[in-house]
Design a protein around this motif. Structure first.
Motif, PDB file in Angstrom:
ATOM      1  N   UNK A 100       5.061   4.159  -5.039  1.00  0.00           N
ATOM      2  CA  UNK A 100       6.412   3.806  -5.562  1.00  0.00           C
ATOM      3  C   UNK A 100       6.586   2.521  -6.249  1.00  0.00           C
ATOM      4  N   UNK A 101       5.483   1.711  -6.255  1.00  0.00           N
ATOM      5  CA  UNK A 101       5.462   0.362  -6.993  1.00  0.00           C
ATOM      6  C   UNK A 101       5.601   0.508  -8.302  1.00  0.00           C
ATOM      7  N   UNK A 102       6.432  -0.402  -8.996  1.00  0.00           N
ATOM      8  CA  UNK A 102       6.785  -0.416 -10.335  1.00  0.00           C
ATOM      9  C   UNK A 102       6.147  -1.731 -10.860  1.00  0.00           C
ATOM     10  N   UNK A 103       5.908  -2.602 -10.173  1.00  0.00           N
ATOM     11  CA  UNK A 103       5.209  -3.898 -10.595  1.00  0.00           C
ATOM     12  C   UNK A 103       4.410  -4.366  -9.712  1.00  0.00           C
ATOM     13  N   UNK A 130       1.720  -8.658  -1.619  1.00  0.00           N
ATOM     14  CA  UNK A 130       1.583  -8.414  -0.078  1.00  0.00           C
ATOM     15  C   UNK A 130       1.073  -6.890  -0.284  1.00  0.00           C
ATOM     16  N   UNK A 131       1.499  -6.038  -0.956  1.00  0.00           N
ATOM     17  CA  UNK A 131       0.987  -4.747  -0.911  1.00  0.00           C
ATOM     18  C   UNK A 131      -0.443  -4.653  -1.405  1.00  0.00           C
ATOM     19  N   UNK A 132      -1.024  -5.384  -2.085  1.00  0.00           N
ATOM     20  CA  UNK A 132      -2.224  -5.409  -2.819  1.00  0.00           C
ATOM     21  C   UNK A 132      -3.075  -5.879  -1.582  1.00  0.00           C
ATOM     22  N   UNK A 133      -2.722  -6.613  -0.889  1.00  0.00           N
ATOM     23  CA  UNK A 133      -3.639  -7.184   0.129  1.00  0.00           C
ATOM     24  C   UNK A 133      -3.311  -6.372   1.208  1.00  0.00           C
ATOM     25  N   UNK A 134      -2.231  -5.418   1.461  1.00  0.00           N
ATOM     26  CA  UNK A 134      -2.518  -4.509   2.492  1.00  0.00           C
ATOM     27  C   UNK A 134      -3.669  -3.345   2.119  1.00  0.00           C
ATOM     28  N   UNK A 135      -3.360  -3.052   0.764  1.00  0.00           N
ATOM     29  CA  UNK A 135      -4.397  -1.830   0.476  1.00  0.00           C
ATOM     30  C   UNK A 135      -5.840  -2.447   0.539  1.00  0.00           C
TER      31      UNK A 135
END
Length: 902
Positions: A357-360, A364-369
């Protein structure tokens, strides 16, 4: 109407499946159904499930063409209904499944430990009722599950398990391994196609019927689906569309007939990573703009999906594909966002939908992945980790983070056996780096991608990279470059001066790691490093010799010709690797063990190791080591006189060596020379071995040339090439003639004695050596000397040597040479009858391995764990072995196995 009702034109495939089902009470089997979309693969699975009926427990899993797949998701889907049997497993296997399926924290299980646990779980569940395991669209399952299913498919032949999988053509996957039976589903013939079409759409206008039959081209799905949209065939240019596109258009037409709520449910289901009805409906409700709750009923009525209890699946993958193609980017992100909200308490799954769903970029989301990637690595799912790191890199805000995560993904892709993903990500990394540290990392990725080309100049370049990495403070990268340079020396230019430059660079950069120092010495200067390598090995404490360390030390010892050291290290490393479940490393370890054992005359051990290594290296996609193992097996087969088998094994090895590794070319020539000598064709044997000494030959390899000098000398004497052989010895480089390698010194001494034209002092010097660890060469020397004595009319003296040679050859199983020794003895006036055939030799390598383990007191379950097969398979082997050997108990087997240990 059911797919089973309209299953026509598939009699051969149905008969094959029936045969598997009929035999399932005694033993199982696997079959992969390959073909194009819509050709009827899934219909055959449905038919098999119906045919199995209540006699079988049917387990089913379906691949999904979504944007991601959680590690072991498909395996969990197929195993979840029998997880209640996991309490019957050993704690190790029970824990492996629980960690792999995310049900418990714990130490990371190797992929093959998880697969072995799944096999044992299936066997336990099948004790109650045979199991039919159906894996539909395997090419879209997560890679860890595909590898686990392929592992199962290779091993269920003795178990009450039938595994049927479907796989699309032109899609790669582990289940397409040549060791797994497969059938290619062709389109239906004209008569069968007409029967199917008339069954679903009788009474069609003849012209329309003819058009449909022509358009369907025998594709069953097209014959079932296209009549629903027959009007579409009169639109412009539809006849130019590929069949798959026509089918997708047909499905889109039916989807378009649904209301908004019904379409929304299908869109969410198409993007969901699971088949859970409650999750899908809940997410669709979040997207609904009306007061009416979304319902699956319209899609079921339209024949687009099937709901079975709490699960939903599309009737055909092309339906999901059609939905995904019509989704715009905004709608796709909206569906992902809704699923993420529904899965808020399942972070390992919701993170992927949030990423979708990320548009940009989102730090934080990158670190969680990246964290999910670490967890996947811990669960033995490297392929999933590669995808997680790739997506984390895409969402990274900082360019440096993007480069670092991409670099990790590339390294992991190459080491996990995903060269296609590695190559794609390597190009991405190249676009992210400029100079400095990242530039050096890119060079390391280039080396991982192509570790053979570039010649001697590339070795110098790698040394320069190592220097620069040291300056930057990255000692790990510096060591990687050094080891790569040294390995190039061994594989491509053994014994050349550049090897000493690699060793000097290691000393200059103060490499402290003892195994690395041993490797640099062995790869860079194999002829004079034996003593130093032995000292380095002795300095590594036993407690520090884990499987990887023992393997590295053993490889160094083997390259230096210290096979007595390498055999012991490799035996220990193999046992440790077995217990850890690392099949990738075990395959390599066993390959080296086969060569060390073969060199030392332990032929039964060599064949057992080579045969298992061949299977494991094929399974883990290591063609270099698979080829090496095939040749080791071929060498023993040639020594024993099984020339047909030896020829087949060498041919298979050469087929696996398209890159023309000098090492594989060299050992293949060794095997061909052994075959020729055994058949009495000494001229081609000498020619093959002489090629190893020619720098212009692709098989040039001074180390293997040195270790085969004894064989070269004997062939030379037999075919009248003594002068040429002596010339080769005289032209050997000084460092080769002065070698400290045990194998090298032995070969030089034996070759000089054999080529000395019966000179007794030369024979005496060779016989004075301690040849205990070289029994084959010792007996050959005795044989050669005995023949020389007989030809000089010293008949009485010759008999003692010939008799010892004959008995030694018999003990090894070297039948061609044993018969030659008997012929010589008869010529010397002594009767020498051939021994009775040893029934032990009728056993397969795996049967010998099992017998050896029985002799050590292992139970069937212990043996199964060690060999990565089921305990039922072990029992099946023993059941066949007892009558072969004329025995009735494990005690008898222990006695016979002990007698044949050599």
């Amino acid at each position: 109407m059911s797919a089973q009702h309209f299953l026509v034109g598939r009699a051969p495939e149905q008969a094959t499946i029936c045969g598997l089902l009929d035999r399932a009470t005694e033993g199982g089997g696997a079959l992969v159904l390959r073909g194009t979309p819509g050709v009827g693969k899934s219909a055959l699975l449905d038919w098999a499930a119906g045919t199995a009926g209540d006699k079988f427990r049917v387990l089913r899993t379906v691949g999904s063409v979504t944007e991601f797949g959680l590690p072991y998701a498909a395996l969990h889907q197929v195993m979840r209904s029998i997880l209640g049997h996991r309490n019957r497993l050993t704690p190790k296997y029970r824990r492996a499944l629980e960690v792999a399926f995310g049900r418990a924290p714990g130490a990371p299980p190797d992929l093959y430990t998880v697969a072995m646990a799944a096999l044992e779980l299936l066997v336990e569940a099948a004790a109650e009722r045979p199991i039919l395991l159906l894996a539909d669209d395997a090419q879209w399952m997560d890679l860890a599950s595909q590898q686990a299913l392929a592992f199962l498919a290779r091993r269920v032949t003795a178990d009450r398990v039938v595994l049927l999988a479907t796989h699309r053509d032109n899609e790669p996957g582990p289940l397409l391994d040549a060791a797994i039976p497969a059938v290619e589903l062709a389109p239906l013939d004209a008569d069968s196609a007409a029967v199917l079409l008339d069954g679903v759409a009788g009474g069609l206008d003849p012209k329309v019927r003819s058009l449909l039959l022509e358009a369907a081209c025998g594709n069953p799905l097209a014959l079932l689906e296209l009549p629903r949209a027959v009007g579409g065939y009169y639109g412009a240019n539809t006849d130019r569309l590929p069949l798959t596109a026509r089918l997708e258009n047909s499905f889109l037409t039916r989807i378009g007939e649904l209301d908004v709520a019904g379409t929304t449910v299908l869109e969410v289901a198409a993007l969901s990573d699971a088949d859970d009805v409650a999750e899908i409906v809940a997410a669709a409700e979040l997207l609904s703009e009306s007061d009416n709750p979304p319902s699956l009923d319209p899609a079921v009525s339209a024949g687009l999906i099937v709901v079975d209890g709490g699960s939903v699946r599309f009737r055909h993958p092309l339906i999901r594909s059609a939905i995904l193609q019509r989704l715009g980017p905004d709608r796709r992100r909206g569906c992902h966002a809704a699923l993420a909200r529904v899965l808020v308490d399942r972070p390992e799954r919701s993170v992927w939908h949030r990423a979708g769903a990320a548009l940009r970029p989102d730090a934080a989301l990158a670190a969680e992945l990246e964290l999910r990637a670490e967890q996947a690595i811990e669960r033995g799912a490297q392929a999933f980790a590669v995808r997680a790191l790739e997506r984390a890199a895409q969402l990274s805000v900082d360019r440096a983070d993007r480069a670092a995560r991409t670099y990790r993904a590339v390294v992991l892709a190459y080491t996990a056996g995903q060269p296609e993903a590695g190559e794609r990500l390597r190009r991405h990394h190249r676009d992210l780096v400029e100079t400095g540290h990242d530039g050096l990392r890119q060079e390391w990725l280039n080396e991982l991608a192509d570790g053979e080309h570039g010649g001697e100049q590339r070795i110098h370049t790698l040394l320069d990279f190592a220097e620069r990495a040291t300056v930057l403070g990255d000692d790990t990268l510096a060591t990687d470059f050094l080891r790569a340079a040294a390995l190039r020396c061994w594989n491509l230019w053994p014994g050349r001066p550049v090897g000493r430059q690699v060793i000097a660079a290691g000393e200059r950069l103060a490499v402290a790691d003892l195994p690395t120092r041993a490797q640099l010495l062995a790869y860079g200067s194999p002829f004079d490093s034996d003593e130093t390598i032995r000292t380095l090995i002795d300095r590594v404490p036993p407690a520090a010799r884990d499987a990887a360390t023992a393997y590295r030390l053993a490889h160094a010892a083997a390259c230096a010709g210290a096979f007595d050291v390498s055999e012991g290290l490799l035996t220990a490393a193999a046992e440790r690797t077995r217990s850890e479940g690392h099949l990738h490393t075990l395959g390599r370890t066993l390959s080296l063990l086969a060569w060390s054992a073969m060199r030392r005359g332990s032929w039964s051990h060599a064949v057992v190791a080579a045969e298992e290594s061949t299977r494991l290296c094929a399974e883990t996609r290591q063609p270099f080591w698979e080829a090496a193992s095939l040749v080791a097996h071929a060498m023993v087969a040639a020594f024993r006189g099984d020339f047909t088998t030896a020829e087949d094994l060498v041919a298979a090895a050469e087929h696996l060596n398209p890159r023309r590794f000098a090492t594989i070319d060299a050992v293949a020539l060794l095997a061909r020379a052994a075959i020729a000598s055994g058949q009495g064709r000494y001229e081609p044997a000498f020619t093959s071995l002489a090629r190893l000494h020619d720098p212009a030959d692709s098989a040039y390899h001074p180390a293997h040339a040195l270790w085969s000098l004894a064989s070269l000398a004997e062939a030379a004497v037999a075919c009248g090439q003594v002068a040429a052989a002596r010339s080769l010895l005289e032209r050997l480089p000084a460092e080769v003639r002065a070698t400290t390698s045990p194998a090298g010194r032995m070969n030089l001494a034996v070759a000089r004695a054999v080529l000395a034209d019966g000179d007794e002092p030369s024979f005496a010097d060779a016989m004075a050596m301690d040849l205990t660890m070289w029994p084959y060469e010792r007996y050959r020397l005795l044989f050669t000397y005995g023949m020389a004595l007989r030809r000089r009319r010293r008949v009485r003296e010759s008999r003692d040597h010939l008799r010892s040679a004959r008995d030694g050859f018999d003990s090894l199983g070297a039948h061609p040479l044993a018969e030659r020794a008997r012929t010589e003895l008869r010529a010397a006036g002594e009767r020498s009858d051939s021994p009775a055939t040893d029934v032990w030799e009728t056993l397969s390598p795996q049967e010998i391995q099992i017998a050896s383990m029985v002799a050590r007191g292992l139970t069937n379950r212990d043996i199964a764990k060690s060999l990565f097969i089921s305990h039922r398979t072990v029992g099946s082997h023993l059941y066949r072995m007892f009558p072969k050997l004329g025995i009735t108990s494990r005690g008898d087997l222990r006695r016979i196995a002990a007698e044949h240990e050599r």
